[in-house]
Design a protein around this motif. Structure first.
Motif, PDB file in Angstrom:
ATOM      1  N   GLN A  74      -2.631  -1.367  -7.661  1.00 53.37           N
ATOM      2  CA  GLN A  74      -2.078  -0.342  -6.775  1.00 53.37           C
ATOM      3  C   GLN A  74      -3.028   0.838  -6.630  1.00 53.37           C
ATOM      4  O   GLN A  74      -3.180   1.396  -5.541  1.00 53.37           O
ATOM      5  N   ARG A  75      -3.667   1.219  -7.710  1.00 54.96           N
ATOM      6  CA  ARG A  75      -4.615   2.329  -7.644  1.00 54.96           C
ATOM      7  C   ARG A  75      -5.786   1.982  -6.734  1.00 54.96           C
ATOM      8  O   ARG A  75      -6.268   2.822  -5.960  1.00 54.96           O
ATOM      9  N   ILE A  76      -6.273   0.744  -6.830  1.00 52.60           N
ATOM     10  CA  ILE A  76      -7.364   0.307  -5.942  1.00 52.60           C
ATOM     11  C   ILE A  76      -6.894   0.312  -4.497  1.00 52.60           C
ATOM     12  O   ILE A  76      -7.628   0.756  -3.589  1.00 52.60           O
ATOM     13  N   ALA A  77      -5.671  -0.173  -4.242  1.00 55.47           N
ATOM     14  CA  ALA A  77      -5.141  -0.199  -2.882  1.00 55.47           C
ATOM     15  C   ALA A  77      -5.043   1.201  -2.291  1.00 55.47           C
ATOM     16  O   ALA A  77      -5.284   1.406  -1.097  1.00 55.47           O
ATOM     17  N   GLU A  78      -4.706   2.177  -3.111  1.00 52.51           N
ATOM     18  CA  GLU A  78      -4.507   3.538  -2.626  1.00 52.51           C
ATOM     19  C   GLU A  78      -5.798   4.337  -2.521  1.00 52.51           C
ATOM     20  O   GLU A  78      -5.974   5.129  -1.601  1.00 52.51           O
ATOM     21  N   HIS A  79      -6.722   4.140  -3.459  1.00 53.35           N
ATOM     22  CA  HIS A  79      -7.895   5.012  -3.547  1.00 53.35           C
ATOM     23  C   HIS A  79      -9.226   4.276  -3.495  1.00 53.35           C
ATOM     24  O   HIS A  79     -10.281   4.926  -3.506  1.00 53.35           O
ATOM     25  N   GLY A  80      -9.213   2.963  -3.452  1.00 48.97           N
ATOM     26  CA  GLY A  80     -10.461   2.227  -3.510  1.00 48.97           C
ATOM     27  C   GLY A  80     -10.984   2.141  -4.929  1.00 48.97           C
ATOM     28  O   GLY A  80     -10.344   2.583  -5.888  1.00 48.97           O
ATOM     29  N   TYR A  81     -12.172   1.551  -5.066  1.00 52.16           N
ATOM     30  CA  TYR A  81     -12.765   1.395  -6.392  1.00 52.16           C
ATOM     31  C   TYR A  81     -13.405   2.703  -6.860  1.00 52.16           C
ATOM     32  O   TYR A  81     -13.756   3.563  -6.062  1.00 52.16           O
ATOM     33  N   GLY A  82     -13.546   2.825  -8.168  1.00 49.50           N
ATOM     34  CA  GLY A  82     -14.211   3.987  -8.731  1.00 49.50           C
ATOM     35  C   GLY A  82     -13.510   4.584  -9.926  1.00 49.50           C
ATOM     36  O   GLY A  82     -14.038   5.518 -10.552  1.00 49.50           O
TER      37      GLY A  82
END
Length: 401
Positions: A74-82
């Motif tokens: 979910q974090r990747i979906a919302e903010h991308g990688y990093g």
């Protein structure tokens, strides 16, 4: 899933007389009993979770979207990688360990249906993918052993011990759907379709290397056989193209990580930060030894579980008629990859769940003529209750799946 046209199989691999071949094998009507049975057993699992959550004052539905890997996706979906976090022991956990297809679908669906949110979108994607997976598993089982065995194979996959993950916002259902349909495409000589589906699998989970290898080994064996028979290579152009397509998804993501991190083997370094290394089974052996040191009965229980696993693998290898090369190669490689890594022991049963051909001997046995409907329903029902109880215990507890 795309429509997959059929090509006659060699006589040794021909489907049983009660099987469904060609376009009808992937149509809804013959697959309906398998899908309904799968939905029924998963409903039992979710119901047990919700009842257990209500009894313990915990939110069962939140456990399907708000724990462990689901949060990372979910974090990747919302903010991308990093995003990365360093643990007290010094280990670095980076979100680059997670492949991009599921978060991309979560992001896209959440944008189309904003009330879902990313968490709800992940659950919808997982549930729809679980139906696609059950359908693909049915298609493979039907192709090999008839419609009744195919139906039971799909239902048994829904009562796998860690089947509760199939109801979570995880990648197992999405990967298994792509893998099952890719294998079906190979079985019906639709190699371009198989390659495209394998690209998707390679963007979903690292274990896609098992599917890539199975497709590659099958294509190589066909080429060797064709050369012995004097068949020109140009007759297998589509097969070669499909086999060459297969690894592109997995390779694309590992190259992306390498470029982003500025190191050719950065992806493997990222996985090492999560303690995911290929150690040949050393970590697994050490864990079993630790269990014997703490409690001899726990150690014996683990040994019994491994004995059961190896017996099932042996049944798959010895099954008559034999499982076709792409199916058995994929199955064995998924099991091997799950055992030779250094990751958390409790995750290994989940990592083996995409190896649905492990359930073929049981599905064929239950589909035998001497089994009547009532005993089969009783066996499947008992397995659904046991799987649901284990899933509720795990999800409502503290340990990761």
């Amino acid at each position: 899933m795309p429509e997959i046209k059929d090509v006659p199989l060699p006589r040794a691999a021909a489907p049983r007389s009660d099987s469904v071949s060609g376009p009808s094998a992937v149509s809804l009507r013959p697959a309906a009993p398998a899908l309904l049975g799968y939905v029924a057993v998963r409903f039992v699992g979710v119901a047990i979770l919700l009842i257990g959550g209500a009894a313990t004052g915990k939110d069962g539905m939140h456990r399907l979207t708000g724990r462990w890997d689901s949060v990372w996706y979910q974090r990747i979906a919302e903010h991308g990688y990093g995003y990365e976090i360093r643990l007290p022991d010094g280990a670095l956990h980076s979100d680059l360990a997670f492949f991009p297809l599921l978060p991309a679908l979560e992001r896209g669906l959440a944008a189309l249906v904003p009330p879902l949110g990313v968490a709800g979108a992940g659950l919808v994607v997982s549930w729809l993918a679980s139906l696609a997976a059950a359908w693909g598993i049915f298609a493979v089982g039907t192709r090999l052993h008839g419609r009744r065995a195919g139906t039971l194979l799909a239902v048994l996959w829904g009562v796998y011990p860690t089947a509760f993950v199939q109801s979570m916002a995880y990648t197992e259902t999405l990967f298994t759907a792509l893998a099952a349909w890719a294998l079906y495409a190979v079985l019906t000589d639709r190699w371009i379709t198989a390659g495209v589906l394998c690209v998707g699998a390679g963007l979903t989970r690292p274990v896609a290397v098992a599917l890539i290898a199975a497709i590659g080994v099958t294509a190589l064996w066909r080429l060797i056989t064709a050369r012995r028979e004097g068949v020109p290579l140009r007759a297998h152009r589509r097969m070669v193209a499909g086999a060459c397509l297969a690894p592109l998804g997995w390779l694309a993501y590992t190259v992306f990580v390498a470029v982003r991190e500025g190191h050719p083997f950065a992806y493997f370094d990222v996985q090492a930060g999560w303690n995911n290394r290929i150690d040949g089974g050393a970590a697994l052996a050490a864990f079993v030894g630790e269990q014997f040191g703490r409690n001899v009965f726990a150690g014996l229980g683990l040994c019994a579980a491994f004995a059961l696993l190896f017996w099932v693998v042996w049944l798959c290898v010895r099954q008559r008629p034999r499982q076709p090369l792409p199916v058995i190669a994929y199955c064995l490689l998924v099991v091997v990859i799950s055992l030779i890594g250094s990751g958390y022991f409790g995750s290994r049963p989940r990592l083996m769940m995409p190896a649905f051909p492990l359930l073929l001997p049981a599905a064929v046995a239950l589909a035998g003529a001497r089994w009547r409907t009532v005993p089969v329903v009783a066996v499947v029902g008992a397995a659904a209750l046991a799987s649901g109880a284990y899933g509720a215990f795990t999800l409502l507890g503290s340990g990761p799946p």
